[in-house]
Design a protein around this motif. Structure first.
Motif, PDB file in Angstrom:
ATOM      1  N   GLY B 812       0.791  -1.234   0.000  1.00 53.54           N
ATOM      2  CA  GLY B 812       0.000   0.000   0.000  1.00 53.54           C
ATOM      3  C   GLY B 812       0.816   1.275   0.000  1.00 53.54           C
ATOM      4  O   GLY B 812       0.262   2.361   0.000  1.00 53.54           O
ATOM      5  N   LEU B 814       2.625   3.987  -1.685  1.00 54.89           N
ATOM      6  CA  LEU B 814       2.730   4.536  -3.029  1.00 54.89           C
ATOM      7  C   LEU B 814       3.995   5.372  -3.091  1.00 54.89           C
ATOM      8  O   LEU B 814       4.123   6.377  -2.395  1.00 54.89           O
ATOM      9  CB  LEU B 814       1.495   5.389  -3.325  1.00 54.89           C
ATOM     10  N   GLY B 859      -0.442   9.077   5.615  1.00 60.42           N
ATOM     11  CA  GLY B 859      -1.481   8.054   5.660  1.00 60.42           C
ATOM     12  C   GLY B 859      -2.645   8.452   4.773  1.00 60.42           C
ATOM     13  O   GLY B 859      -3.147   9.566   4.845  1.00 60.42           O
ATOM     14  N   LEU B 860      -3.051   7.568   3.894  1.00 65.10           N
ATOM     15  CA  LEU B 860      -4.179   7.854   3.005  1.00 65.10           C
ATOM     16  C   LEU B 860      -5.290   6.861   3.317  1.00 65.10           C
ATOM     17  O   LEU B 860      -5.038   5.774   3.832  1.00 65.10           O
ATOM     18  CB  LEU B 860      -3.758   7.678   1.547  1.00 65.10           C
ATOM     19  N   PRO B 861      -6.523   7.222   2.999  1.00 61.98           N
ATOM     20  CA  PRO B 861      -7.581   6.230   3.140  1.00 61.98           C
ATOM     21  C   PRO B 861      -7.292   5.071   2.185  1.00 61.98           C
ATOM     22  O   PRO B 861      -6.984   5.293   1.017  1.00 61.98           O
ATOM     23  CB  PRO B 861      -8.849   6.989   2.752  1.00 61.98           C
ATOM     24  N   ILE B 862      -7.387   3.871   2.693  1.00 63.68           N
ATOM     25  CA  ILE B 862      -6.939   2.698   1.941  1.00 63.68           C
ATOM     26  C   ILE B 862      -7.709   2.534   0.634  1.00 63.68           C
ATOM     27  O   ILE B 862      -7.185   2.005  -0.346  1.00 63.68           O
ATOM     28  CB  ILE B 862      -7.076   1.440   2.830  1.00 63.68           C
ATOM     29  N   GLU B 863      -8.934   3.029   0.596  1.00 61.38           N
ATOM     30  CA  GLU B 863      -9.734   2.850  -0.615  1.00 61.38           C
ATOM     31  C   GLU B 863      -9.183   3.647  -1.799  1.00 61.38           C
ATOM     32  O   GLU B 863      -9.562   3.410  -2.944  1.00 61.38           O
ATOM     33  CB  GLU B 863     -11.198   3.202  -0.365  1.00 61.38           C
ATOM     34  N   SER B 864      -8.274   4.571  -1.509  1.00 55.19           N
ATOM     35  CA  SER B 864      -7.626   5.264  -2.622  1.00 55.19           C
ATOM     36  C   SER B 864      -6.684   4.309  -3.352  1.00 55.19           C
ATOM     37  O   SER B 864      -6.156   4.637  -4.399  1.00 55.19           O
ATOM     38  CB  SER B 864      -6.833   6.461  -2.096  1.00 55.19           C
ATOM     39  N   GLY B 865      -6.456   3.154  -2.760  1.00 49.63           N
ATOM     40  CA  GLY B 865      -5.542   2.196  -3.364  1.00 49.63           C
ATOM     41  C   GLY B 865      -4.190   2.208  -2.684  1.00 49.63           C
ATOM     42  O   GLY B 865      -3.366   1.346  -2.923  1.00 49.63           O
ATOM     43  N   ALA B 866      -3.961   3.213  -1.859  1.00 51.78           N
ATOM     44  CA  ALA B 866      -2.682   3.301  -1.160  1.00 51.78           C
ATOM     45  C   ALA B 866      -2.955   3.572   0.308  1.00 51.78           C
ATOM     46  O   ALA B 866      -3.854   4.338   0.647  1.00 51.78           O
ATOM     47  CB  ALA B 866      -1.830   4.422  -1.745  1.00 51.78           C
ATOM     48  N   SER B 867      -2.207   2.923   1.149  1.00 50.32           N
ATOM     49  CA  SER B 867      -2.349   3.212   2.572  1.00 50.32           C
ATOM     50  C   SER B 867      -1.491   4.413   2.944  1.00 50.32           C
ATOM     51  O   SER B 867      -1.781   5.143   3.867  1.00 50.32           O
ATOM     52  CB  SER B 867      -1.926   2.000   3.401  1.00 50.32           C
ATOM     53  N   LYS B 869       1.411   7.384   1.079  1.00 53.73           N
ATOM     54  CA  LYS B 869       2.097   7.850  -0.124  1.00 53.73           C
ATOM     55  C   LYS B 869       3.273   8.713   0.289  1.00 53.73           C
ATOM     56  O   LYS B 869       3.170   9.506   1.239  1.00 53.73           O
ATOM     57  CB  LYS B 869       1.145   8.680  -0.986  1.00 53.73           C
ATOM     58  N   ILE B 917      -4.539  17.696   1.004  1.00 55.66           N
ATOM     59  CA  ILE B 917      -4.460  16.843   2.204  1.00 55.66           C
ATOM     60  C   ILE B 917      -4.275  17.744   3.418  1.00 55.66           C
ATOM     61  O   ILE B 917      -3.392  18.587   3.442  1.00 55.66           O
ATOM     62  CB  ILE B 917      -3.288  15.840   2.072  1.00 55.66           C
ATOM     63  N   TYR B 919      -4.628  16.528   6.795  1.00 55.91           N
ATOM     64  CA  TYR B 919      -4.686  15.754   8.038  1.00 55.91           C
ATOM     65  C   TYR B 919      -3.580  14.722   8.064  1.00 55.91           C
ATOM     66  O   TYR B 919      -3.324  14.054   7.069  1.00 55.91           O
ATOM     67  CB  TYR B 919      -6.062  15.087   8.077  1.00 55.91           C
TER      68      TYR B 919
END
Lengths: 561, 1216
Positions: B812, B814, B859-867, B869, B917, B919
């Motif tokens: 995850g 990126l 930290g990204l929301p996992i649904e973006s495809g990446a945990s 970046k 972003i 947060y």
């Protein structure tokens, strides 16, 4: 000092400075540890194994859904709040999107390489995972998901209807792809396909099976799906003939039992502490006893101490079940007035207060036992505490489910299904019996006698749908389909026990993961939460992102209540 | 595009701008080296055997040629070499000199007649200098020329301080010569000087240098005036350049070696705590050798561990914060250095000071200078010290010893459970127990079970240092040995250090120095501290109060030794088993080496070439015995790591005083850095043969093999100039450009400058008498930083095989092919004042640090495809103060009292994150979330509050809404989250008082950290497990009055808490119905209201102890009032710790002399013998860290609760 010597020192120093100075500088940052591109075969194995495990875990023997569907109750206060009382919290979906990221890579590669087999499988797996997720949560990030590489960090949540529509369309595409493979180029490695060993026929049947699953899931919403351009009856009909034909078509992954990653959750490699707190629920045990269903003996152990109102002295007996397994059972005398269960198989009633659950069926025995080892309640069968067992495996769909779907469709009448509801109903039962190795192995069991049991016989039922759903519920033991069926039909008619955190109803959905708190994220999240309909079981003032809120699929259907 | 190799670049015409820069740098390096080589060719000549010049004949002739040619001819014919300054030789012009045989003496006389040159002979060197001039200028280092006039007069005397105390080791040097000595311990000296007109310079750090004309006197008794540090103190600055502190436009922290070794410390970092303003040092685990966190001026990086760069004698050495392996903390690699080898530590706090170090200096630099033989008395010196300390565990988290194991809430002994909500002990109740053979025996408590487990640790430290100082060079050899037995049974730590530090003068202008440090450190077993079930502290704290820990010492089941653990319950390991059968150790072999050549080209120009190398091999190993919890067949894990960093440095220096007013120091250098690492990490998760710990003994399919390699290269060129005006104003400018292999080609080159100004106000303007010294400084600087290797492109990871099928996946994280270098800009302004006869000194700095383009994994929301970046973040800003106050409240002949104060405060704010972003999540445990919004401060901790009635018109407004089971619930609306603290301290104050009375010195180091808070996950679990006193009873109430009335009258006291207790004695309430017959009187509840909807209308039912109350067992009531709400276990992080106390007695000089010693001292030492915490709990706020996945996270503590340990011991020093 010798001039030459000193010159030599400095020459050496300068030499050291320059040696390799440019050499390799450009290559230094090439990652020697991992590859930038790998064959989709390796990714496929990852996707298939992780998906099967995730799906299995949702329903396994200490899961919330197993508790809600009253297969299981927890015999201590460990997890009883979640399993017995439905006190659920946020549920992470990281694992699913982690798999989807890899599914997308297979899909991208397949399109690039023109490999239709990989493309088809990637569409099936994508639909399977998204389907499971939208079933659980409601609206989910779908159309904009997995695009972080393009800078989309906060994908919107898609309306659930759109998600289902996408799933059905992808599955249809996959069915088409599987039917038109060119073996010379659309090849995958049979060893990598740990589900079907590269059988495109079976993949096609699985895809059609999923279409049956989802079109029936949407039955109460068929009008709205029509508005979205999906005729679920027609889709069901055209998939019905192409779905699973036998249990050998089931998408199955076996636990290998060699490492914690490939072993059952309850085996010693994953559970140092044997999970004896998982008890079969009294609702399930009662039903199976009533039906004299042999599967009970595949799934549960007899009690270790059995009350007997016909004896006066305790005695120790060896009991052999219909599969030839022997157990030592201590018979304990009980007075005729004692409020005890004298059955050899005793389940734990649903939703008992912990203090009551711990002493359940202890009768007059005032000895203390470790709460999870109460000998008067059955344990879940020992096989669920092994690292691997022939009857404990991961199935993403069963032939039994398909047959019950067909039975239901035949019963409903607006579908055109070959075969009668009764024949599919019986096939569904038999498929489950076969899955658990009952027929032939169970001493003295006769499937026809079972069919003609008045409590089994479909023709004898006043509410035929209820009967189909009851058998489907049984055959879905430790699976999650029964929960989704219950939400859709309210069947079987399950009730909470004395303690339920949010009132006299079973929960309806998974709460979203604890949200990312970026304002851009919250905007999407709160819109999705706004689409949920809080039932009266959601406490006033609490967020509608609650396990008792209705998602689009349930809104306006009066189901399950 | 490929950068061509050295041989190619000249011939390849196509170069991008980057490459041109690159080539320029390479060319420059070439030029520097070749010009250097040329000069050396010209200037250096051969060695020879001593002969008298008049007895040697030479044939020399010149025809319109420079004098140098004649000297070469002589060198060829004799064994003499010449030394001279080329420019002086050139001034003689070209000469005519008839070729014939003459004696060497005659030849030289004739050659030099008519020039202003004279010659002298020293050993085999003929030195040619200008007549009546100061001869060869003092070189870049402290070397003085070896020209000594004929010696004539012996001067002797004593040097004392103002109070008449003798001063030892005062440097006594005849002016303009290298002739000198140092005073002995009694302050006496004796020096033969050239003549009666000579002058002698007396100098020692801490006193004003005095120059005294001999004026024919044979006895000189000198009293030296104390000097404020700032006046003449020399500090080591970037690249090891020694500078007068007064000339610096930035703040540099300084710790002398003896301050580090007041008490024996196993890690140099511990010894630094509290001693430098702006530096926060925390020992995160509780055991000796655990990792120590050093934060200079606050953590401004969200990406890395914020640890400073450590440089030992010019060698950058590897160190990192996170050293977890298999749940144990292996300790920082920097602890390989022996504190006894350290002469001095300079702490370069901000980029201004550190700019020359480039990329890695963003978090500051800790410059360690080790002891050498230089500056000592001529000849051999031997120093020996030995110390023994005893680590005595003295404070444990207090637990209740009244109720035994159990959690069902029924009156049942459940020894299988980790919770302690069972029956009452010590009142005669009888229960079957684990070791009672099925008999019912009385239930008794074992309150000393923790004490019985831990032991007194012993640390033994021995050092021997041999130093030699000679005309031609000096050396120091040392050997040090530490062995330590931990307070956790069967744990240990050991270290052997060998250090060799030498300098040799090849010629008067050419010095070679070399350092080698060899360290072998390790531990056979370090305690596991991850809070999992192999953590001895956790397994011990989860031992029921009715269990005698001594009965578990035999940890194998009889007859099943090595196969089956003997334990009293299934759910935990036997703590003895954990420490004896799960050893987790390491062995690290480290070599730090340096070779350096310094050449004084002329009196102004100097050249330095240096090669440094830090390499270590660390082998880590974790064994897991058969039947370990979660590993029924044991396990074996090895990690072999190799890390190497080499640096090549070339530095050209220029130094000149242009006039009385102006002086210039300039440096230009080039650096080549190369890092290589490799690692093998293999795990056998189950073993076939019990007790055989090899990877090949792994069960088939249960073995994983991993190997990794990393490489990084970096080239830098840098320059610095320091311009001084009248020794009052100094301006420093620096610039550096780096090229890093880890960045994308287009962003790989980055430049960063700095400038700073120092003004000695007390010299510029008239100050009141009571101000002795005042200095103002301002500085601005940038530091660039690259990223870790392989941060640019996505690659696949390998998952464990599925049978025979290989599994690969994309993780995850990126990566980012467009990363830019980080640029950290800092501004600082400071003032230094000495007043009241230098009795008080103040050094204060205010700084602002702005980190731009910081590379961090967001930290990204996992649904973006990446945990996560990797991004270049906008702007992270740190601001703060560091203030040092030094005072001497009392100083007289016999008694001296000094007090030093170091104050630090820092706040770091995220000003901007990335586009879109806002947060940044750090960590989250048990509902406590450490996170920061754009604009917010780092360190904020949030939680979800309790769900309450939000309708202001309701009579129950603000009352908690309990669920239908009668339990409190959290408010899940994210908009309602509340901040419960920030983990940063408001300030940190280190105080070091020291009292000297005659030969006695009492030294103390007090560390006060004020403010801040932390969430104790351990206290939450201890409460949940019924082990805290507070879990015995809920809010007290009046039994004679109605509970609902009491609660309504005083809602603040009751609401949100629990009411009830363990039994009638502890406020438990009576049960109703059938429960009344089978239960203790322990009914309890969570006061609030329950919601019911009647005909669509929300109404509330009181759950206040009245008839509709949902009664709970005390466990449930306590649990739901505490566990979901982290504020219940959030505590103040304020504490005061007495880190060090040392009472030292220096043996009288007369006595020492009698033993033929140079000095001896004996001391009693103590560490951490006192700690006060504002929270009043026995969790040390310094350890408010949770180790997870080998990484320390701040602000949340989890089973990091080794007992508080005081160390007591003694120390003996002898100098021969």
């Amino acid at each position: 000092m010798n001039t030459h010597k000193i010159s030599f020192i400095f020459l050496l120093a300068s030499f050291a400075f320059f040696t390799g100075s440019c050499k390799k500088f450009n290559e230094a940052n090439n990652n020697p540890n991992s590859a930038e591109k790998v064959s989709s075969n390796y990714i496929l194995t990852y996707v298939l194994t992780e998906t099967a495990k995730s799906y299995y875990r949702l329903g396994n023997e200490d899961s919330k859904i197993a508790g809600t569907m009253q297969y299981i109750q927890i015999g201590t206060n460990e997890n009883a709040t979640a399993v017995n009382f439905y006190g659920w919290g946020h549920e992470s979906w990281s694992g699913y999107y982690d798999i989807l990221r890899n599914v997308k890579i297979i899909n991208d590669n397949a399109k690039k390489d023109g490999n239709k087999f990989f493309e088809g499988i990637s569409l099936v797996m994508k639909s399977f995972i998204y389907g499971m997720m939208t079933d659980l949560y409601g609206d989910i990030p779908y159309s904009e998901a997995l695009n972080a590489g393009d800078g989309v960090f906060f994908p919107k949540y898609d309306n659930q209807g759109e998600v289902y529509k996408g799933i059905i369309e992808d599955l249809k595409t996959a069915v088409g792809l599987f039917a038109s493979l060119d073996p010379s180029k659309d090849a995958i490695d049979a060893g990598a396909d740990v589900i079907f060993g590269a059988s495109s026929t079976k993949w096609g049947r699985f895809a059609n099976g999923l279409i049956l699953r989802y079109t029936m899931r949407l039955y109460n919403k068929k009008t709205e799906m029509n508005a979205l351009g999906v005729d679920i009856v027609q889709e069901f009909n055209s998939a019905a003939t192409g779905a699973l034909t036998s249990i050998s078509d089931e998408p199955t992954l076996k636990f290998l039992g060699t490492t914690n990653e490939n072993s059952t959750p309850g085996g010693p490699l994953n559970s140092s502490n044997p999970r004896l707190y998982n008890k079969p629920s009294a609702v399930l045990v009662g039903k199976l006893l009533q039906l004299k269903d042999p599967r009970l003996q595949r799934w549960t152990n007899p009690v270790q101490q059995k009350w007997d109102k016909n004896i006066t002295e305790p005695e120790t007996k060896t009991v052999t079940n219909i599969f030839g397994e022997s157990y030592t059972v201590k018979l304990k005398p009980a007075a005729p007035t004692d409020d005890v269960d004298t059955s050899l198989y005793v389940g734990l009633p649903v939703g008992l207060a912990t203090v009551d659950a711990l002493v359940y069926n202890k009768g007059t025995d005032n000895q203390s036992y470790p709460p999870e080892r109460n000998p008067y309640i059955s344990y879940v069968h020992d096989r669920y505490r092994l690292n691997t067992d022939p009857y404990v495996n991961m199935k993403m769909m069963t032939f039994s489910e398909v047959e019950f779907l067909l039975a239901e469709a035949a019963l409903k009448g607006d579908f055109s299904v070959t075969g009668t509801a009764d024949s599919h109903y019986k096939n569904g039962i038999k498929a489950s019996m076969d899955r658990y190795g009952v027929i032939g192995a169970a001493d003295g069991f006769d499937i026809d006698a079972y069919y003609s049991n008045p409590d089994v016989d479909l023709n004898n039922a006043t509410d035929k749908l209820a009967r189909i759903m009851e058998q489907k519920w049984i055959s879905s033991w430790l699976g999650i389909e029964s929960w989704f069926d219950w939400r859709r039909t309210g069947l079987p008619d399950l009730h909470t026990g004395p303690v339920a955190q949010f009132g006299d109803k079973l929960p309806l959905r998974y709460m979203y993961p604890s949200p990312n708190l970026d304002p851009s994220y919250l905007e999407n999240y709160e819109k999705a939460v706004g689409n949920l309909e809080a039932t009266p079981n959601v406490p006033e003032g609490q967020s509608a992102d609650h396990s008792y809120s209705k998602m689009w699929l349930l809104k306006g259907t009066n189901k399950p209540w | 595009m490929k950068i061509p190799a050295l041989g190619e670049w000249i011939t390849i015409p196509r170069m991008t701008i980057v490459l041109r820069k690159w080539a320029f740098f390479m060319k420059l390096s070439c030029l520097v080296i070749f010009s250097m080589l040329l000069s050396i060719q010209m200037l250096i000549a051969r060695n020879g055997i001593a002969q008298e010049l008049s007895k040697i004949n030479v044939t020399v002739g010149l025809h319109n040629s420079p004098l140098k040619n004649a000297l070469r001819q002589i060198e060829r014919q004799t064994s003499y070499k010449f030394a001279y300054v080329e420019s002086q030789l050139t001034s003689a012009g070209n000469l005519e000199f008839p070729k014939q045989i003459r004696s060497l003496a005659q030849t030289l006389d004739l050659l030099l007649s008519g020039t202003d040159l004279i010659y002298s002979v020293k050993n085999n060197t003929i030195i040619i200098t200008q007549n009546h001039e100061e001869k060869v200028e003092k070189s870049l280092s402290e070397t003085l020329p070896d020209f000594i006039e004929p010696l004539q007069l012996t001067v002797s005397g004593n040097v004392t301080d103002k109070n008449g105390n003798p001063l030892a080791n005062v440097s006594v040097v005849e002016k303009h010569t290298k002739n000198g000595t140092v005073t002995k311990n009694d302050g006496s000296f004796s020096l033969i000087v050239a003549n009666e007109n000579s002058s002698i310079i007396f100098s020692i750090v801490g006193y004003k240098t005095q120059e005294v004309a001999v004026s024919g006197r044979k006895t000189l008794n000198i009293t030296l005036e104390p000097d404020a540090q700032a006046l003449s103190a020399v500090v080591v600055t970037a690249m090891g350049i020694k500078r007068e502190k007064r000339s610096l436009g930035y703040s540099v922290g300084n710790i002398e070696g003896d301050e580090l070794t007041e008490t024996p410390q196993t890690s140099v970092l511990n010894a630094m705590a509290g001693k430098v303003a702006g530096v926060q040092i925390s020992q995160m685990g509780g055991s000796p050798g655990s990792s120590v966190k050093v934060i200079i001026r606050g953590a401004t990086s969200l990406n890395n561990d914020n640890q400073p760069l450590f440089v030992i004698d010019g060698v950058p050495v590897a160190n990192q914060l996170n050293n977890g392996f298999a749940g144990a903390d292996m300790g920082n690699a920097i602890s390989d250095i022996n504190p006894d080898d350290i002469a001095n530590i300079s702490i370069l706090k901000g980029p201004s000071a550190a700019a020359l170090y480039g990329s890695r200096a963003g978090n500051g630099v800790v410059l360690i200078t080790t002891k050498t033989g230089r500056g000592k008395q001529k000849g051999l010196g031997v120093s020996v010290n030995t110390a023994v300390t005893f680590d005595v565990p003295y404070k444990y988290v207090p637990v209740q010893n009244k109720f035994a194991s159990g959690k069902s809430g029924a009156h049942v002994l459940e020894e299988s459970e980790n919770e302690n909500w069972g029956p009452r002990m010590d009142v005669g109740e009888k229960w079957k127990q684990w070791n009672s053979n099925g008999e019912e025996v009385p239930l008794v408590s074992y309150p000393d079970r923790f004490k019985d487990f831990f032991q007194t640790g012993i640390t033994n430290t021995n050092n021997i240092g041999v130093s030699g100082n000679y005309d031609k060079g000096s050396f120091r050899l040392s050997a040090g040995n530490v062995t330590s037995k931990g307070i956790v049974p069967n744990t240990d730590m050991h270290r052997l250090t060998l250090a060799f530090n030498t300098l040799y003068k090849l010629t008067d202008r050419l010095r070679v120095s070399a350092n080698f440090n060899i360290t072998q450190s390790g531990a056979d077993n370090k305690p596991i501290i991850d809070g999992n079930r192999t953590d001895p502290v956790r397994s011990l704290y989860e031992t029921g109060a009715q269990v005698n820990i001594n009965d578990l010492r035999e940890y194998w089941q009889p007859g099943l030794e090595g196969i089956k653990q003997r334990k009293y319950k299934q759910k935990q390991n036997n703590p003895w088993f954990v420490v004896y059968e799960n050893p987790t150790g390491f062995n690290r072999d480290r070599t730090v080496g340096k070779i350096q050549l310094d050449y004084d080209i002329t009196r102004n120009w100097g050249l330095m070439v240096r090669y440094t190398r830090d390499a270590y091999e660390e082998a880590r190993e974790a064994k897991k015995g058969y039947d370990n919890y979660e590993q029924p067949k044991g396990g074996y894990e090895i990690e072999n790591m190799y890390r190497r960093e080499t640096n090549m440095d070339l530095m050209l220096t220029y130094k000149k005083s242009f006039s009385e007013n102006w002086s210039l120091n300039a440096y230009a250098g080039a650096n080549r850095l190369e890092q290589n690492s490799r690692e093998i990490y293999n795990v056998a998760d189950q073993l076939v043969v019990p007790g055989l710990y090899t990877i090949s003994n792994g069960v088939p399919g249960a073995v994983t093999y991993n190997s990794y390699k990393w490489e990084k290269q970096l080239y830098g060129i840098y320059g610095m100039a320091s311009l001084g005006f009248k020794n009052m104003v100094y301006l420093d400018v620096t610039a550096r450009n780096d090229w890093s292999s880890t960045l994308p080609k287009s962003n790989r080159s980055y430049f960063y400058p700095s400038a700073s100004l120092s003004m000695i106000l007390s010299d510029m303007i008239q100050m009141p008498d009571w101000i002795n010294f005042a200095k103002l400084r301002v500085g601005s600087a940038q530091v660039g930083n690259d990223v870790g290797p392989y941060s640019l492109t996505q690659t696949f990871s390998t998952a464990t095989d599925w049978g025979t099928a290989k599994r690969m996946y994309m993780s995850g994280l990126l990566k980012n092919a467009n990363l830019k270098p980080e640029i950290s800009t800092s501004h600082e302004a400071g003032i230094e004042i000495q007043f009241l006869e230098n009795r008080i000194g103040l050094d204060a700095t205010y700084y602002i640090t702005r980190n731009k383009n910081q590379v961090l994994s967001i930290g990204l929301p996992i649904e973006s495809g990446a945990s996560n970046k990797l991004i270049n973040a906008g702007l992270i800003e740190g601001r703060g103060w560091d203030i040092r106050l030094t005072t001497v409240p009392v100083a007289n002949k016999n008694f001296r009292w000094e007090m030093n104060f170091n104050f630090s405060r820092n706040r770091t704010t995220i000003k901007e994150l990335a586009e879109g972003i806002k947060y940044f999540p750090f960590v989250s445990y048990s509902g406590a979330e450490v996170r920061t919004y754009e604009g917010g401060q780092i360190g904020d901790i949030f939680m979800r509050p309790m769900l309450t009635v939000k309708d202001p018109s309701s009579p129950y407004y603000g009352y908690p809404i309990v669920d239908n089971a009668g339990r409190y619930q959290t408010d899940n609306d994210v908009n309602n989250m509340v901040k419960i603290g920030n983990f940063n301290h408001d300030f940190i104050l280190g105080i070091q008082p020291s009292f000297t009375y005659k030969a006695f010195t009492l030294y103390a180091n007090i560390d006060w950290r004020q403010g801040g808070s932390f969430y104790s996950n351990s206290m939450m679990f201890l409460g949940n497990n019924g082990q805290l006193e507070e879990s015995l009873t809920g809010v007290p109430y009046d039994k004679s009055k109605s509970l609902p009335d009491q609660i309504k009258a005083n809602p603040d006291a009751f609401l949100g808490n629990w009411v009830g207790g363990r039994n009638a004695e502890y406020n438990g309430l009576p049960w109703t119905g059938s429960q009344a017959n089978i239960r203790e009187q322990d009914a309890s509840f969570n006061p609030g209201v329950r919601q019911v909807i009647v005909n669509g209308v929300v109404t509330y039912i009181e759950n206040l102890g009245g008839p509709d109350t949902k009664w709970l067992d005390p466990f449930t009531a306590y649990r739901y009032a505490n566990r979901p709400f982290p504020d219940r276990n959030t505590y103040s992080a304020t504490y005061i710790k007495l880190r060090e106390v040392a009472l030292t007695y220096r043996l009288p000089a007369s006595f020492v002399k009698g033993l033929k010693l140079q000095g001896a001292s004996f001391g009693f030492v103590a560490n951490n013998i006192f700690e006060w915490t504002a929270a009043g709990i026995a969790i040390d706020p310094e350890r408010a860290f949770r180790q997870s996945g080998g990484v320390w996270n701040q602000g949340i503590e989890y089973y990091n609760m080794m007992p508080w340990t005081a160390s007591l011991g003694f120390k003996l020093n002898v100098d021969f």
